[in-house]
Structure formats: structure tokens, C-alpha cells
Design a protein around this motif. Structure first.
Motif, PDB file in Angstrom:
ATOM      1  N   SER A  44       3.390   3.661   1.121  1.00  0.00           N
ATOM      2  CA  SER A  44       3.396   4.388  -0.064  1.00  0.00           C
ATOM      3  C   SER A  44       3.494   3.539  -1.314  1.00  0.00           C
ATOM      4  CB  SER A  44       4.473   5.409   0.038  1.00  0.00           C
ATOM      5  OG  SER A  44       5.832   5.041   0.049  1.00  0.00           O
ATOM      6  N   GLY A  45       4.117   2.501  -1.203  1.00  0.00           N
ATOM      7  CA  GLY A  45       4.185   1.543  -2.387  1.00  0.00           C
ATOM      8  C   GLY A  45       3.536   0.428  -2.465  1.00  0.00           C
ATOM      9  N   ASP A  98      -7.149  -3.690  -4.914  1.00  0.00           N
ATOM     10  CA  ASP A  98      -6.691  -3.600  -6.276  1.00  0.00           C
ATOM     11  C   ASP A  98      -5.457  -3.354  -6.477  1.00  0.00           C
ATOM     12  OD1 ASP A  98      -9.247  -4.296  -7.083  1.00  0.00           O
ATOM     13  OD2 ASP A  98     -10.045  -2.178  -7.438  1.00  0.00           O
ATOM     14  N   GLN A  99      -4.898  -2.368  -5.621  1.00  0.00           N
ATOM     15  CA  GLN A  99      -3.300  -2.137  -5.640  1.00  0.00           C
ATOM     16  C   GLN A  99      -2.563  -3.143  -5.254  1.00  0.00           C
ATOM     17  OE1 GLN A  99      -1.452   0.388  -2.630  1.00  0.00           O
ATOM     18  NE2 GLN A  99      -0.958   1.727  -4.254  1.00  0.00           N
ATOM     19  N   VAL A 100      -2.928  -3.943  -4.235  1.00  0.00           N
ATOM     20  CA  VAL A 100      -2.392  -5.125  -3.813  1.00  0.00           C
ATOM     21  C   VAL A 100      -2.080  -6.222  -5.007  1.00  0.00           C
ATOM     22  CG1 VAL A 100      -2.489  -7.190  -2.377  1.00  0.00           C
ATOM     23  CG2 VAL A 100      -3.107  -4.992  -1.506  1.00  0.00           C
ATOM     24  N   ARG A 131       1.359  -8.493  -9.277  1.00  0.00           N
ATOM     25  CA  ARG A 131       1.296  -8.957 -10.695  1.00  0.00           C
ATOM     26  C   ARG A 131       2.508  -8.241 -11.565  1.00  0.00           C
ATOM     27  NH1 ARG A 131      -5.187  -9.732 -12.417  1.00  0.00           N
ATOM     28  NH2 ARG A 131      -5.539 -11.125 -10.628  1.00  0.00           N
ATOM     29  N   GLU A 132       2.846  -6.972 -10.985  1.00  0.00           N
ATOM     30  CA  GLU A 132       3.962  -6.163 -11.434  1.00  0.00           C
ATOM     31  C   GLU A 132       5.359  -6.900 -11.324  1.00  0.00           C
ATOM     32  OE1 GLU A 132       5.860  -1.880 -11.855  1.00  0.00           O
ATOM     33  OE2 GLU A 132       3.954  -1.968 -10.991  1.00  0.00           O
ATOM     34  N   VAL A 133       5.249  -7.003  -9.828  1.00  0.00           N
ATOM     35  CA  VAL A 133       6.815  -7.448  -9.411  1.00  0.00           C
ATOM     36  C   VAL A 133       6.878  -8.867 -10.011  1.00  0.00           C
ATOM     37  CG1 VAL A 133       7.908  -7.916  -7.214  1.00  0.00           C
ATOM     38  CG2 VAL A 133       6.572  -5.749  -7.580  1.00  0.00           C
ATOM     39  N   GLY A 151      -5.496 -12.675   2.154  1.00  0.00           N
ATOM     40  CA  GLY A 151      -6.306 -13.774   1.291  1.00  0.00           C
ATOM     41  C   GLY A 151      -5.882 -13.314  -0.195  1.00  0.00           C
ATOM     42  N   VAL A 152      -5.848 -11.925  -0.581  1.00  0.00           N
ATOM     43  CA  VAL A 152      -5.383 -11.560  -1.952  1.00  0.00           C
ATOM     44  C   VAL A 152      -4.140 -11.757  -2.256  1.00  0.00           C
ATOM     45  CG1 VAL A 152      -5.251  -9.452  -3.441  1.00  0.00           C
ATOM     46  CG2 VAL A 152      -7.398  -9.610  -1.992  1.00  0.00           C
ATOM     47  N   LEU A 153      -3.202 -11.689  -1.373  1.00  0.00           N
ATOM     48  CA  LEU A 153      -1.779 -12.143  -1.511  1.00  0.00           C
ATOM     49  C   LEU A 153      -1.730 -13.475  -1.629  1.00  0.00           C
ATOM     50  CD1 LEU A 153      -0.371  -9.774   1.391  1.00  0.00           C
ATOM     51  CD2 LEU A 153       0.013  -9.539  -1.198  1.00  0.00           C
TER      52      LEU A 153
END
Length: 299
Positions: A39-40, A47-49, A54-56, A89-91
Motif C-alpha cells: 500500500s505504501g 513512477d511510484q517507485v 526520492r522522497e525517503v 532496475g528502477v530501484l
């Protein structure tokens, strides 16, 4: 000052899963834990990843989250590939942008299962099902990005929560007097807590290194991380019932895999050597049956 020096925040994904649940607890003391379930942080939403990382702004990303429905992956390959193949890969990209490190978990299913002895990290990969192909794609994506990363391949994961072979056997053992279990596929049943504990030990080593950047530079790569020794699914089930505190034990009959066809092909040999893990980190995983005894105390 890089992000790792400014604030040691550890982002853990998939914390409702078997391994993620254990990691969120075992990594305490190594940094400020930001534990996110689906959920988080939904790995199917790339895009959410990016936005969450970037926020954390973590110094370390630990990613046990995965699409794990092996048979369903045969008909949901695009979804499995997005979660298991593209999201890692995004991570990796976001970790590299932050000068952060990434720990990711993969599987024995990246191999074809035909080797007669335990697989080594450098053995050729040849996944035989959609799930294995998606997990190999994740490994490849991380390696292509580079940076500071560890990929741990594990196998036959079980624990006291979630959906896994152990809990299925305990449930069926209470319901049926007789069970038929595959006896010609071999691997190392690996407790989710073992994976989390070994990961924590390795991270502790990185933090006390004289030069943490050099530590990661010398050690980044793929490692096998399973319990020691091996058994068959039938042997695993038999040990579960020998150790579990049930009012009555079912009769466990050995059968060939051909008697239990599944949509996804399973490897005959899932055994993987932990020698590289032992040599590089000085950590020797416990025998699978010793870990099983500890886990059953929680069930």
C-alpha cells in the motif's frame, strides 16, 4: 556530504511478505527503518517507485518485495516482469543517483535445475518458467546499472506467516490422514528469519568497515544465500511432521513430480552453494533442519 553520511535511512519494501516482515525487525539498530508494504510502495507502479525513493532518500534500499505466484506468472508474465524485472532496475537507478546501496533477493529458479551438483554463482542461467525469467531480468537490470549492490539468491523460503510450504503442510496435516509429496526435486528449505539475520550481519560488516565505499566496491555482486544441506519436498514435509506438535501425524507418501503437474516447470535440482557467502562474509548459514526446529516454535 553524501546521503549515506547525512542520514542512514534504510528503506525496506514488501514488509507484509515473509522476508520483508523479518527484515523490518532484524535490521533495527542499523539505521532508521522505513518499512513499506504494497500500500505504501507498489512495485508494479514504476513512477511510484521513483517518487517514493526520492522522497525517503535512503542510504540503503532492501528489496524483498516480489511477484511470487510461480504458476500464475505463466499467464501474468507482463505483471511479473514489471515487478520482478523492471522495478529492481528502477530501484538500482534511484539508489545510484543517491549514492545509496541496494540489496535485492532472487531465486534458484534462474537455473535450469539440471546440474547434478549445487549451483555456483557463475554457472550459466537458464530459467525454465516465467517467474524465473522475470527474476533473472531483475538481476540483469541491477547489474547493468551497477553501483553498490548485493543480490542474494535464495530458495524454498518458508516462515511462520504468509503463504508457504510449511504452513500449507501444517494445515493439510490437520485435515487429512495421508499426503502425497514430491520426492524427486531437491533444494534447501530456507527460513525467512535466516535470510533476514544473515542480511543484518552483512550490513553490520559494511557499517564498521574502515572505508564503506571501498567495502561495497569490493563486494558488490551476486551471492547464494540458502540454508545449509538439502532435502526433497517429501523430506521437508516428513521433517515438519516429525517436529511439529500435532495431535496426529499424517502418512506422507513420496511421489514423482510427474504425478503432480503444475503450470510452471520446477527445477529438479535447486541446490545452491553458499561457499562464496562463507568466503566473503564469514557467515555460514544453519542447516535447514536446525532452522526448521526454531521456526516451528513460533507456529
Amino acid at each position: 556530504m553524501n546521503v549515506a553520511q547525512a542520514e542512514r535511512t534504510i528503506l525496506v519494501t514488501g514488509t507484509n511478505g515473509q522476508v520483508g516482515f523479518e527484515l523490518a525487525r532484524t535490521l533495527q539498530g542499523l539505521g532508521r527503518i522505513v518499512a513499506l508494504d504494497r500500500s505504501g510502495l507498489d512495485l508494479s507502479k514504476l513512477d511510484q517507485v521513483r517518487s517514493v525513493v526520492r522522497e525517503v532518500r535512503p542510504a540503503l534500499i532492501v528489496n524483498p518485495a516480489a511477484y511470487t505466484a510461480v504458476d500464475k506468472a505463466e499467464t501474468e508474465f507482463d505483471l511479473a516482469m514489471r515487478i520482478n524485472g523492471e522495478a529492481p532496475g528502477v530501484l538500482a537507478e534511484e539508489a545510484k543517483r543517491l549514492d545509496a546501496a541496494l540489496i535485492h533477493y532472487s531465486t534458484d529458479y534462474v537455473f535450469d535445475g539440471q546440474k547434478p551438483s549445487p549451483y555456483l554463482e557463475e554457472d550459466p542461467t537458464d530459467p525454465q518458467n516465467a517467474y524465473g525469467k522475470s527474476k533473472l531480468a531483475g538481476e540483469t537490470a541491477i547489474e547493468a546499472v551497477g553501483g553498490k549492490y548485493l543480490v542474494f539468491r535464495t530458495s524454498w523460503v518458508y516462515g511462520a506467516r504468509g503463504k508457504n510450504f510449511l504452513l500449507t503442510m501444517l494445515r493439510l496435516g490437520r485435515e487429512r490422514p495421508e499426503l502425497k509429496v514430491v520426492a524427486d526435486q531437491f533444494g534447501a528449505p530456507t527460513w525467512s528469519n535466516t535470510i533476514a539475520a544473515l542480511t543484518a550481519h552483512i550490513l553490520a560488516q559494511s557499517q564498521i568497515a574502515n572505508d564503506e565505499r571501498q567495502w561495497w566496491g569490493e563486494r558488490s555482486g551476486v551471492y547464494h544465500m540458502t540454508a545449509s544441506d538439502s532435502t526433497s519436498w517429501h523430506g521437508f514435509a516428513s521433517s515438519i511432521f516429525a517436529l511439529a506438535k500435532l495431535q496426529s501425524r499424517p502418512n506422507v507418501l513420496p511421489i514423482p513430480a510427474s504425478d503432480y503437474p503444475t503450470p510452471a516447470k520446477r527445477p529438479v535440482n535447486s541446490r545452491m552453494s553458499n561457499d562464496k557467502l562463507v568466503n566473503v562474509f564469514g557467515l555460514r548459514p544453519p542447516r535447514w533442519d536446525d532452522a526448521l526446529k526454531l521456526c516451528l516454535e513460533q507456529c
